[in-house]
Structure formats: C-alpha cells, structure tokens
Design a protein around this motif. Sequence first.
Motif, mmCIF file in Angstrom:
data_model
loop_
_atom_site.group_PDB
_atom_site.id
_atom_site.type_symbol
_atom_site.label_atom_id
_atom_site.label_comp_id
_atom_site.label_asym_id
_atom_site.label_seq_id
_atom_site.Cartn_x
_atom_site.Cartn_y
_atom_site.Cartn_z
ATOM 1 N N ALA A 119 1.098 -2.874 -12.699
ATOM 2 C CA ALA A 119 1.732 -4.190 -12.704
ATOM 3 C C ALA A 119 2.639 -4.334 -11.493
ATOM 4 N N LEU A 120 2.901 -5.599 -11.145
ATOM 5 C CA LEU A 120 3.797 -5.903 -10.035
ATOM 6 C C LEU A 120 4.681 -7.076 -10.429
ATOM 7 N N ILE A 121 5.965 -6.950 -10.153
ATOM 8 C CA ILE A 121 6.924 -8.037 -10.369
ATOM 9 C C ILE A 121 7.449 -8.445 -9.004
ATOM 10 N N THR A 122 7.276 -9.703 -8.643
ATOM 11 C CA THR A 122 7.809 -10.189 -7.377
ATOM 12 C C THR A 122 8.982 -11.120 -7.664
ATOM 13 N N ALA A 123 10.180 -10.674 -7.262
ATOM 14 C CA ALA A 123 11.413 -11.409 -7.554
ATOM 15 C C ALA A 123 12.176 -11.676 -6.262
ATOM 16 N N LEU A 124 11.458 -12.067 -5.222
ATOM 17 C CA LEU A 124 12.090 -12.375 -3.946
ATOM 18 C C LEU A 124 12.817 -13.721 -4.026
ATOM 19 N N GLN B 107 0.834 -1.206 0.000
ATOM 20 C CA GLN B 107 0.000 0.000 0.000
ATOM 21 C C GLN B 107 0.866 1.252 0.000
ATOM 22 N N ALA B 108 1.983 1.210 0.722
ATOM 23 C CA ALA B 108 2.913 2.342 0.707
ATOM 24 C C ALA B 108 3.520 2.536 -0.679
ATOM 25 N N ALA B 109 3.612 1.464 -1.456
ATOM 26 C CA ALA B 109 4.139 1.549 -2.822
ATOM 27 C C ALA B 109 3.060 1.968 -3.827
ATOM 28 N N GLY B 110 1.836 2.190 -3.355
ATOM 29 C CA GLY B 110 0.759 2.646 -4.231
ATOM 30 C C GLY B 110 0.173 1.560 -5.103
ATOM 31 N N ILE B 111 -0.017 0.360 -4.526
ATOM 32 C CA ILE B 111 -0.483 -0.759 -5.343
ATOM 33 C C ILE B 111 -1.866 -0.519 -5.931
ATOM 34 N N GLU B 112 -2.710 0.276 -5.238
ATOM 35 C CA GLU B 112 -4.057 0.543 -5.754
ATOM 36 C C GLU B 112 -4.015 1.314 -7.071
ATOM 37 N N ARG C 86 -2.966 -9.533 -5.234
ATOM 38 C CA ARG C 86 -4.226 -9.835 -5.928
ATOM 39 C C ARG C 86 -5.428 -9.413 -5.089
ATOM 40 N N GLU C 87 -5.305 -9.507 -3.774
ATOM 41 C CA GLU C 87 -6.398 -9.094 -2.904
ATOM 42 C C GLU C 87 -6.530 -7.573 -2.866
ATOM 43 N N LEU C 88 -5.396 -6.881 -2.813
ATOM 44 C CA LEU C 88 -5.420 -5.423 -2.717
ATOM 45 C C LEU C 88 -5.782 -4.756 -4.033
ATOM 46 N N ALA C 89 -5.357 -5.372 -5.144
ATOM 47 C CA ALA C 89 -5.607 -4.785 -6.469
ATOM 48 C C ALA C 89 -6.003 -5.906 -7.429
ATOM 49 N N GLN D 188 -7.244 -6.098 -10.323
ATOM 50 C CA GLN D 188 -7.016 -5.949 -11.758
ATOM 51 C C GLN D 188 -5.541 -5.847 -12.135
ATOM 52 N N ILE D 189 -4.645 -5.853 -11.162
ATOM 53 C CA ILE D 189 -3.234 -5.632 -11.452
ATOM 54 C C ILE D 189 -2.620 -6.843 -12.159
ATOM 55 N N THR D 190 -1.634 -6.589 -13.026
ATOM 56 C CA THR D 190 -0.895 -7.662 -13.694
ATOM 57 C C THR D 190 0.273 -8.070 -12.810
ATOM 58 N N ILE D 191 0.386 -9.374 -12.519
ATOM 59 C CA ILE D 191 1.419 -9.872 -11.606
ATOM 60 C C ILE D 191 2.328 -10.852 -12.348
ATOM 61 N N VAL D 192 3.626 -10.581 -12.303
ATOM 62 C CA VAL D 192 4.635 -11.485 -12.850
ATOM 63 C C VAL D 192 5.494 -11.953 -11.681
ATOM 64 N N ALA D 193 5.597 -13.265 -11.498
ATOM 65 C CA ALA D 193 6.285 -13.819 -10.330
ATOM 66 C C ALA D 193 7.484 -14.658 -10.741
ATOM 67 N N ARG D 194 8.503 -14.620 -9.905
ATOM 68 C CA ARG D 194 9.694 -15.448 -10.100
ATOM 69 C C ARG D 194 9.546 -16.740 -9.304
ATOM 70 N N ALA D 195 10.028 -17.854 -9.866
ATOM 71 C CA ALA D 195 9.987 -19.140 -9.169
ATOM 72 C C ALA D 195 11.299 -19.872 -9.378
ATOM 73 N N SER D 196 11.743 -20.572 -8.345
ATOM 74 C CA SER D 196 12.955 -21.383 -8.455
ATOM 75 C C SER D 196 12.613 -22.846 -8.723
ATOM 76 N N LEU D 197 11.506 -23.320 -8.136
ATOM 77 C CA LEU D 197 11.108 -24.719 -8.280
ATOM 78 C C LEU D 197 9.922 -24.840 -9.221
ATOM 79 N N LYS D 198 9.918 -25.912 -9.991
ATOM 80 C CA LYS D 198 8.815 -26.163 -10.916
ATOM 81 C C LYS D 198 7.504 -26.324 -10.168
ATOM 82 N N SER D 199 7.556 -26.914 -8.971
ATOM 83 C CA SER D 199 6.340 -27.130 -8.194
ATOM 84 C C SER D 199 5.712 -25.823 -7.717
#
Length: 359
Positions: free
Chosen positions: A199-204, A190-195, A218-221, A223-234
């Motif tokens: 788009a949001l990229i999560t690369a943790l 919310q401090a980053a202005g997600i509303e 997804r709960e806060l916004a 309609q936002i487009t979300i691109v996520a990073r994953a290390s495991l196929k699962s």
Amino acid sequence: MPPIIQPPRSGLLIYLRNVWQRFNLGRFVGALVLTGTALAAGITGFMWIEKFSFLDALYMTMITVSTVGYQEVHPLSDAGRLFVSVYIFFNLLILAYLLSVLSTYIFDGGLRTMFAMLKNDQQIRQYSGHVIVCGFGRNGRKAYLELRASGADVVVVEQNEAVFSAAAAEDAFGPITVVRGDATLDESLQAAGIERARALITALPKDADNVFVTLTARELAPQITIVARASLKSSETKLLRAGANSVVMPDEIGGSHMANLIMRPEVIRFLDMLSGLGPHRLRLEEMRAEELRPELRGQSIRQLDVRSRTGSTVIGLRHQSGEFTISPPADLVPGTGDVLLFLGTEEQILKLLDTFREV
C-alpha cells in the motif's frame, strides 16, 4: 539519526545521488583527484627533468610528498631542485586541503551518517508487503504512527529535511526508515521498494503532487492499494481517475467532526475511542475465514463464541462478493473469501488473534 531481492538500478542510482548531494562528496572526490594529479605530476616531472625511470620517479615522488627526508636516488640538477621546491610547496597545500576534508567527515559525523544511510537502504531492501508514506507533515505523521502501532513496516518518502528532522526528534516516532527524495519521481518510489509494497499513502501538501504520486505509483505497481490526501473537492475525481483506491479530505472530515460533536457528541466520543484519540482506546481488526485455525473453519459465529472467549465482538462480515453484513446473525457460517470484522480493546484483540488466527 534515523537509520536505506536486488534493488532496481534506478533505486540504487537515486541512493547514490542522495548520498552525493547530502554529504557534499564533491569536495572529497575533488581532494582525491587533486592528490592523484599531484602524484602524477611528480612522477612526470622527475622522469622528464631528471630522466629517472618510472620506479625511481615514483620513489622520489613519494618521499617528496611524505617529506620523510630519505636520500635522493641521484643528485638533482638545478632544474630538478627548482621543481622539487615548487612541488613541495603545492603538495603541502593539497595535503592540508585533503586533511581538512577528511576531518570534516570523521569529526562532524559525516561517515557515521553515511553508514546509517547504508543501513537504512539495506533495511528497505528486506521489506516486503510494507506501506509507503509520501510526505511527513501532520497527516503523514499520524498515518505513520497508526501503521507502526498496528505492526506494519513503513517507509517514509520525504525531501524536506527540516520537516523530517522535526518529526524524527520526537521520541514517539523512534527509528524511521526513510528515503530522502521527491515522491513524484519514479526513482524515489523505487528506492522505497514500491514493487514489493502492499500500500501507499500520499499525504503531500499540494493536490497536484498527490496526483503525480498516484499516477507514478499505479504505473510502477498496478496492484498496490493507494490512499491519497486531497484539499479541494475538485481534486478527488482527479485522484480517483489517476488510480487512487480511496481519497481522504482532512478539512472536510474535520468540519463534519466538529458539527457532529454538537449534534451527536457520544457517537463522536465513541469514534474517538476507535481512532485512538479518546482516553480508552478501542481497536478494529479483520480476519479472513482462511486465516482461522483449521479446527475452527466451517463453524458458525455462534459456535466460534468470540465474545465469551476473548471479550471482543464480531461487528460485521464482508462477503466475498463485496457486500457487507452488519451485526451478522449468530447462525451465519463464514465462507471462503469472507472477512470477519472485530471490535475490542487492545488486550481483547491480541487475545482474539492468539486464540483464532492460525499460526
């Protein structure tokens, strides 16, 4: 030091909490509380021991604390002199502590950094349609540079000060708009202005954290487009189920890239040019049919004559239905909701936008 519509209450609260924690404002507030307590003790002491009025007690307290040496309102009793002696001693200690705290904020750059954070916060509040990048590791940094190169406004969410400081020290990044906090928390996003973000990229580093960020975003916004990073196929299925629009697996992409360098080296070199890794960078661009200049709408690809006029090439068209046409025929007329895809050098794409896009 990198440089933070009315924000949500929780966004303001996390900003204040970050300022409090980062600059150790507890010492500053503690010094002010001690000073206030000392003044109250002096007024109370003079009123109780010497039976002064409130105004006289305040006056005596102020000249005692400031050690200016003005004349006493009334001669002091023995008890009053003892009280003043002890009072002056303890006030000198409190004053020394207050001055040390103030000098820390003034000379060590604390105040300057606080003002920079306030400016950063104001910058975020002005953003709309920006992109939020959660995590500023290798993938987050690369995403940030690509987004900034494309002209997007970007807000970084990172809680590891060491990771952020190492990147911010590099000249390539320039001023970075950042929220220092845990990206898995509602308050940080919310401090980053997600509303207001598009788009949001999560690369943790941890897949579980990326799942939490995706669920929260997804709960806060919705309609936002979300691109996520994953290390495991699962983790891919979990991220998609959590609400991610796309999931990227850097390790899998890297392995495929290395294999293709052996089997299809020229194709990979061309892809490197598209990704900006090669010596001659190419750029992909898209433009909706509605974004064309009014006089160009309703014309076929042949009539638009993009290649002759700009040097760039129409490589594809996404129809409103979601289907793609690769190398669309020259007689095809883009309709409402269709998106044209172009390929060219940076100069060619800039000329394309200047020539075809409605101002």
